[in-house]
Design an enzyme around this catalytic site. Sequence first.
Site, mmCIF file in Angstrom:
data_model
loop_
_atom_site.group_PDB
_atom_site.id
_atom_site.type_symbol
_atom_site.label_atom_id
_atom_site.label_comp_id
_atom_site.label_asym_id
_atom_site.label_seq_id
_atom_site.Cartn_x
_atom_site.Cartn_y
_atom_site.Cartn_z
ATOM 1 N N GLU A 197 -1.859 8.250 8.502
ATOM 2 C CA GLU A 197 -0.402 8.208 8.287
ATOM 3 C C GLU A 197 0.358 8.864 9.436
ATOM 4 O O GLU A 197 1.472 8.479 9.748
ATOM 5 C CB GLU A 197 -0.016 8.877 6.958
ATOM 6 C CG GLU A 197 -0.265 8.005 5.746
ATOM 7 C CD GLU A 197 0.485 6.682 5.778
ATOM 8 O OE1 GLU A 197 1.717 6.693 5.878
ATOM 9 O OE2 GLU A 197 -0.172 5.624 5.711
ATOM 10 N N CYS B 135 -4.336 -1.497 -1.967
ATOM 11 C CA CYS B 135 -4.467 -0.048 -2.143
ATOM 12 C C CYS B 135 -5.417 0.186 -3.316
ATOM 13 O O CYS B 135 -5.133 -0.264 -4.437
ATOM 14 C CB CYS B 135 -3.086 0.531 -2.426
ATOM 15 S SG CYS B 135 -3.108 2.307 -2.813
ATOM 16 N N CYS C 57 -10.818 3.052 0.167
ATOM 17 C CA CYS C 57 -9.407 3.339 0.460
ATOM 18 C C CYS C 57 -9.085 2.491 1.677
ATOM 19 O O CYS C 57 -9.829 2.508 2.661
ATOM 20 C CB CYS C 57 -9.199 4.814 0.761
ATOM 21 S SG CYS C 57 -7.552 5.180 1.435
ATOM 22 N N ASP D 224 0.871 -1.181 0.000
ATOM 23 C CA ASP D 224 0.000 0.000 0.000
ATOM 24 C C ASP D 224 0.907 1.230 0.000
ATOM 25 O O ASP D 224 2.113 1.121 0.246
ATOM 26 C CB ASP D 224 -0.885 -0.009 1.264
ATOM 27 C CG ASP D 224 -1.836 1.190 1.320
ATOM 28 O OD1 ASP D 224 -2.353 1.597 0.271
ATOM 29 O OD2 ASP D 224 -2.046 1.737 2.423
ATOM 30 N N SER D 225 0.290 2.386 -0.187
ATOM 31 C CA SER D 225 1.057 3.624 -0.058
ATOM 32 C C SER D 225 1.524 3.805 1.381
ATOM 33 O O SER D 225 2.443 4.568 1.645
ATOM 34 C CB SER D 225 0.193 4.816 -0.454
ATOM 35 O OG SER D 225 -0.913 4.914 0.420
ATOM 36 N N HIS E 215 -7.054 2.791 3.954
ATOM 37 C CA HIS E 215 -6.810 3.504 5.217
ATOM 38 C C HIS E 215 -8.108 3.680 6.022
ATOM 39 O O HIS E 215 -8.067 3.829 7.242
ATOM 40 C CB HIS E 215 -6.243 4.902 4.950
ATOM 41 C CG HIS E 215 -4.781 4.929 4.628
ATOM 42 N ND1 HIS E 215 -4.272 4.437 3.447
ATOM 43 C CD2 HIS E 215 -3.726 5.398 5.339
ATOM 44 C CE1 HIS E 215 -2.949 4.620 3.450
ATOM 45 N NE2 HIS E 215 -2.601 5.197 4.580
HETATM 46 N N1 DGL Z 1 -4.653 3.268 1.018
HETATM 47 C C1 DGL Z 1 -4.781 3.816 -0.269
HETATM 48 C C2 DGL Z 1 -6.001 3.372 -1.015
HETATM 49 O O1 DGL Z 1 -6.542 2.350 -0.738
HETATM 50 C C3 DGL Z 1 -4.234 5.113 -0.651
HETATM 51 C C4 DGL Z 1 -4.206 6.299 0.251
HETATM 52 C C5 DGL Z 1 -3.263 7.363 -0.316
HETATM 53 O O2 DGL Z 1 -2.083 7.090 -0.372
HETATM 54 O O3 DGL Z 1 -3.720 8.428 -0.760
HETATM 55 O O4 DGL Z 1 -6.443 4.044 -1.931
#
Ligand code: DGL
Length: 262
Positions: free
Chosen positions: A150, A71, A182, A8-9, A184
């Site tokens: 984050e 992600c 997302c 993931d990011s 997150h």
């Molecule tokens: N966790 C990520 C997603 O599912 C990306 C969040 C990000 O880096 O902007 O899209």
Amino acid sequence: MVTIGLFDSGFGGLTVVRELNKQLPGAGVEFYGDNGRAPYGPLSREQITGYVRQILDFLSNKNIDAAIMACNTATAAAFDRVKDKYSFPLLGVIEPGIKGALAATRTKKIGVVATQFTIKSGAHKLGIQSLDPAVEVIGQACPQITQLVESGLTAGPEVDKAVSGYLGKFEGSGIDTLVLGCTHYPVLLDPIKRYLADGVTIVDPAVGTVAELKELIGSKVANAGSVIPTYNFYTSGDPHLFARVGSAILGWPIERVQKVVL
Ligand code: DGL
């Protein structure tokens, strides 16, 4: 041992690791969090695809049996471009979110919360409407949520303010289903539940994604016997922050995090 690569990011992908541990506790994990370059949401398709290729190349040297792009942004930007380029099967998180939402909706009005890139790409909307054109899809980008997670901030007034502000956009929309588009966002499931209208079903695509993986390699995991699986974590960001925030998301302590800048 059967090993799954995930990335993931940043921390969001750990919500998929948590689900993997629940559904396939016998599988090992190689996880890369690109925290040093997060968030991906404001980036271009070219930038994101470049990062995705670097990470998949890194994971492909870790003897993995399959990989999950944990992600939505990476999946929306690059899944079609990279899915056939590796020797292992690759799963994304968008399609399971779409399927989960279509299975849940009765009013045929679905909300999607995701990053700026994912909402702009229309990945969920296009996918949902290709299967059922009668469904209305309302998207809302929530960039601040990624930033909060984050930085390790997952509760308190700042979180409540951001979540209530974003979810307020759905007031009076008639949605009966909300896709957490997302990875997150499931970290903030409690505040999301608190500020979401009663009766709206929340879809976490991690559940369907891991179920799909289980179909694919579940028997291989079972046949691998009772070896204790190894979980390895890599980050391009701060390994100490990763261990602290990551342990809280997973619900068990991460003992070792390696810093790897690609
Ligand atoms: N966790 C990520 C997603 O599912 C990306 C969040 C990000 O880096 O902007 O899209």
